[in-house]
Write a protein that holds these residues in place. Structure first.
Motif, mmCIF file in Angstrom:
data_model
loop_
_atom_site.group_PDB
_atom_site.id
_atom_site.type_symbol
_atom_site.label_atom_id
_atom_site.label_comp_id
_atom_site.label_asym_id
_atom_site.label_seq_id
_atom_site.Cartn_x
_atom_site.Cartn_y
_atom_site.Cartn_z
ATOM 1 N N LEU A 170 -129.118 -56.887 -64.752
ATOM 2 C CA LEU A 170 -129.283 -58.289 -65.188
ATOM 3 C C LEU A 170 -128.055 -59.111 -64.815
ATOM 4 O O LEU A 170 -128.176 -60.269 -64.388
ATOM 5 C CB LEU A 170 -129.498 -58.319 -66.717
ATOM 6 C CG LEU A 170 -129.636 -59.691 -67.364
ATOM 7 C CD1 LEU A 170 -130.820 -60.473 -66.803
ATOM 8 C CD2 LEU A 170 -129.769 -59.581 -68.879
ATOM 9 N N THR A 231 -122.879 -60.641 -69.888
ATOM 10 C CA THR A 231 -123.687 -59.472 -69.518
ATOM 11 C C THR A 231 -122.844 -58.450 -68.755
ATOM 12 O O THR A 231 -122.968 -57.244 -68.998
ATOM 13 C CB THR A 231 -124.904 -59.871 -68.653
ATOM 14 O OG1 THR A 231 -124.443 -60.694 -67.576
ATOM 15 C CG2 THR A 231 -125.937 -60.635 -69.442
ATOM 16 N N VAL A 234 -120.670 -56.579 -71.296
ATOM 17 C CA VAL A 234 -121.416 -55.616 -72.122
ATOM 18 C C VAL A 234 -121.799 -54.397 -71.288
ATOM 19 O O VAL A 234 -121.703 -53.252 -71.757
ATOM 20 C CB VAL A 234 -122.664 -56.281 -72.749
ATOM 21 C CG1 VAL A 234 -123.505 -55.261 -73.494
ATOM 22 C CG2 VAL A 234 -122.253 -57.391 -73.690
ATOM 23 N N GLU A 235 -122.208 -54.628 -70.026
ATOM 24 C CA GLU A 235 -122.562 -53.493 -69.160
ATOM 25 C C GLU A 235 -121.366 -52.565 -68.972
ATOM 26 O O GLU A 235 -121.478 -51.345 -69.073
ATOM 27 C CB GLU A 235 -123.056 -54.005 -67.796
ATOM 28 C CG GLU A 235 -124.480 -54.525 -67.856
ATOM 29 C CD GLU A 235 -124.993 -55.030 -66.522
ATOM 30 O OE1 GLU A 235 -124.329 -54.781 -65.482
ATOM 31 O OE2 GLU A 235 -126.040 -55.685 -66.511
ATOM 32 N N ARG A 238 -120.556 -50.694 -72.319
ATOM 33 C CA ARG A 238 -121.492 -49.596 -72.599
ATOM 34 C C ARG A 238 -121.205 -48.392 -71.715
ATOM 35 O O ARG A 238 -121.298 -47.248 -72.141
ATOM 36 C CB ARG A 238 -122.941 -50.051 -72.353
ATOM 37 C CG ARG A 238 -123.536 -50.886 -73.426
ATOM 38 C CD ARG A 238 -123.767 -50.147 -74.704
ATOM 39 N NE ARG A 238 -122.795 -50.513 -75.709
ATOM 40 C CZ ARG A 238 -122.823 -50.111 -76.963
ATOM 41 N NH1 ARG A 238 -123.770 -49.304 -77.382
ATOM 42 N NH2 ARG A 238 -121.888 -50.480 -77.826
ATOM 43 N N GLN A 239 -120.848 -48.690 -70.441
ATOM 44 C CA GLN A 239 -120.530 -47.605 -69.500
ATOM 45 C C GLN A 239 -119.299 -46.843 -69.986
ATOM 46 O O GLN A 239 -119.278 -45.611 -69.960
ATOM 47 C CB GLN A 239 -120.270 -48.212 -68.125
ATOM 48 C CG GLN A 239 -120.469 -47.232 -66.987
ATOM 49 C CD GLN A 239 -120.374 -47.933 -65.643
ATOM 50 O OE1 GLN A 239 -120.943 -49.018 -65.479
ATOM 51 N NE2 GLN A 239 -119.661 -47.343 -64.716
ATOM 52 N N VAL B 234 -128.920 -56.128 -73.055
ATOM 53 C CA VAL B 234 -128.121 -55.390 -72.061
ATOM 54 C C VAL B 234 -127.637 -54.059 -72.654
ATOM 55 O O VAL B 234 -127.661 -53.029 -71.967
ATOM 56 C CB VAL B 234 -126.929 -56.247 -71.576
ATOM 57 C CG1 VAL B 234 -126.028 -55.449 -70.659
ATOM 58 C CG2 VAL B 234 -127.422 -57.484 -70.865
ATOM 59 N N GLU B 235 -127.244 -54.059 -73.931
ATOM 60 C CA GLU B 235 -126.807 -52.803 -74.563
ATOM 61 C C GLU B 235 -127.940 -51.773 -74.562
ATOM 62 O O GLU B 235 -127.723 -50.610 -74.218
ATOM 63 C CB GLU B 235 -126.348 -53.073 -76.001
ATOM 64 C CG GLU B 235 -124.955 -53.691 -76.056
ATOM 65 C CD GLU B 235 -124.475 -53.966 -77.469
ATOM 66 O OE1 GLU B 235 -125.103 -53.471 -78.432
ATOM 67 O OE2 GLU B 235 -123.469 -54.683 -77.608
ATOM 68 N N GLU B 237 -130.564 -51.737 -72.596
ATOM 69 C CA GLU B 237 -130.915 -51.392 -71.213
ATOM 70 C C GLU B 237 -129.940 -50.365 -70.649
ATOM 71 O O GLU B 237 -130.344 -49.402 -69.999
ATOM 72 C CB GLU B 237 -130.900 -52.687 -70.382
ATOM 73 C CG GLU B 237 -131.577 -52.591 -69.054
ATOM 74 C CD GLU B 237 -130.604 -52.297 -67.934
ATOM 75 O OE1 GLU B 237 -131.077 -51.939 -66.854
ATOM 76 O OE2 GLU B 237 -129.374 -52.396 -68.141
ATOM 77 N N ARG B 238 -128.638 -50.557 -70.923
ATOM 78 C CA ARG B 238 -127.616 -49.606 -70.439
ATOM 79 C C ARG B 238 -127.828 -48.233 -71.067
ATOM 80 O O ARG B 238 -127.659 -47.205 -70.414
ATOM 81 C CB ARG B 238 -126.213 -50.106 -70.783
ATOM 82 C CG ARG B 238 -125.655 -51.170 -69.873
ATOM 83 C CD ARG B 238 -125.404 -50.688 -68.487
ATOM 84 N NE ARG B 238 -126.433 -51.191 -67.578
ATOM 85 C CZ ARG B 238 -126.401 -51.053 -66.276
ATOM 86 N NH1 ARG B 238 -125.404 -50.407 -65.687
ATOM 87 N NH2 ARG B 238 -127.371 -51.523 -65.523
#
Lengths: 296, 296
Positions: A170, A231, A234-235, A238-239, B234-235, B237-238
């Motif tokens: 996204l 976005t 956050v990506e 999370r990674q 996004v959280e 989705e990740r």
């Protein structure tokens, strides 16, 4: 009979206060029944329209808060990348090359673009053409940042093993739309408000019609940029949580730094859109009042 | 001598077009030098101020697009949860209980709140009090959705083994701020614009001062809600990419559905803020023009 029909009730909100001047340029007699030229002196003398403490406080609050947040978010991103992500490199390490991406994108799409928008609130007493030129200059400074940031992430995706897919998440979708909007906005703005000035009177109606479109589209572009930053943040977060978990004290502090960056991004998206809309800046009120001076 | 000094240049942008009526309520003679009461008939007859095709096209485009996106994003969320996340349950499965969270939050914070804001563009020909009551009713409908959505995610965090930490991610931080803002806005709005109406004349100046604050704060709240939705999306989705990878065709389609939801959320945040700002709706122009009718 010329009458000063200034209303005691000035409008409370601004119709996109920025760029409002474009609507009343000097020397545009071709438009039928234009209101007479601004009588600023009369306005200045009118004590009823003087700014009260509350308006000044709100104006200063918005301008100072925006400036602090625009610089703060860049400093926070730099701090995070240098102290928690290992700094920068080009071509040696995909990870360190990737680190250029957030810093340059925040600098170009948020800090430079944000100040460029904010200029219309800061420099209302300077000649309008200089404000326009500085506005363009700030956006021009953003271009190399955005191009370098794009190349950095594109190369780093190719360098890792196995290569990461491009334009999948996204964040990348929003980023592509934002960059396309930025390019269109810059080109159209450059031609509409600077090149067309060469024949000022003939292009007045065209430029006047473009003002609200350019302002709305520019604000939408800034909000897109903020959404893209959030976005992306956050990506990445999370990674990192997936890779390292919440085990160490160090990664927990990094998590809170990244969350704070996210909150600052969202706050910026809101405050910049409020800053350009609120009209109780002295110069905007002036433009409005001059519109109310009618010959009867 | 009463003169109709309507300017041929109506303002292009709206000072938060919504709620503008609050500034010129009937029966407020206490405010000094108020403009005379609206002479709508005269305005209607004035062909110069009639809407042209372009204005109507823009108005319809914004209203229709907002409506389609507000309903579309809820349908898309329902479709995603039912067909890709296994539907709903309460207390039986933490995962299925969690699924209530996105649907109810999107319904409450985005669809109901969005329509509630949009009402000020849709129902300008209806009596203002009815618009206010419907505005409150939509927000009141959002409250049970938000409470249920909050309980669903809180319980599901406790039910999983090991229990997930509360209020850890950026999404939860933004969500908490959004809910707090929503509560403050609802309570203050309810008392300011409905309860204080019982003594209409005495509270006019107070309500008038509250209008731009309520409108700006409400719009900021909607943008916060959109940012919260995007970060939550996004959280999730990740997390799904981390669990299932990009291996199956099914999860790839789900990924594109989620990306589309994100784009729709951002588009909504932009279009709703444009919708309440643009003034070239007939009723707003009317309010503006009545402000320009001066007794000289």
């Amino acid at each position: 009979m010329e009458t000063n029909s200034v209303s005691p009730l000035p409008p409370l909100d601004a119709p996109l206060a920025m760029m409002e001047n474009e609507k009343t340029p000097p020397g545009t007699p071709s438009v039928t029944e234009m209101p007479p030229p601004p009588d600023e002196k009369r306005y200045e003398e009118d004590s009823e329209n003087a700014w009260n403490c509350c308006s000044w406080f709100e104006y200063l609050l918005i301008v100072i808060l925006s400036t602090v947040l625009l610089i703060g978010v860049l400093v926070l991103t730099l701090f995070w990348v240098i102290f928690y992500r290992g700094g920068f490199a080009w071509a040696d390490s995909p990870q360190l090359q990737f680190n250029l991406h957030p810093v340059l994108m925040v600098a170009g799409c948020v800090t430079f673009s944000g100040f460029s928008i904010l200029l219309y609130r800061l420099c209302r007493c300077i000649k309008h053409l200089y404000v326009k030129l500085t506005h363009m200059l700030f956006h021009a400074c953003a271009i190399p940042c955005i191009v370098m940031a794009f190349l950095a992430v594109f190369e780093s995706h190719n360098l890792v093993e196995p290569p990461k897919p491009h334009f999948y998440s996204l964040h990348t979708w929003l980023g592509l739309i934002t960059m396309a909007m930025f390019a269109v906005q810059f080109i159209v703005g450059f031609f509409s408000f600077l090149v067309l000035l060469c024949c000022e009177n003939r292009t007045y109606s065209c430029r006047s019609a473009m003002v609200p479109i350019h302002a709305s589209f520019g604000l939408a572009n800034f909000m897109m940029a903020v959404a893209t930053c959030v976005t992306g943040l956050v990506e990445t977060e999370r990674q990192l949580v997936g890779e390292t978990g919440l085990s160490t004290r160090n990664s927990e502090i990094e998590h809170y730094i990244m969350n704070s960056m996210g909150v600052v991004f969202v706050a910026l998206g809101i405050i910049i859109s409020v800053a350009v809309r609120r009209s109780n800046a002295p110069a905007t009120a002036k433009v409005y009042v001059t519109e109310r001076l009618e010959i009867n």
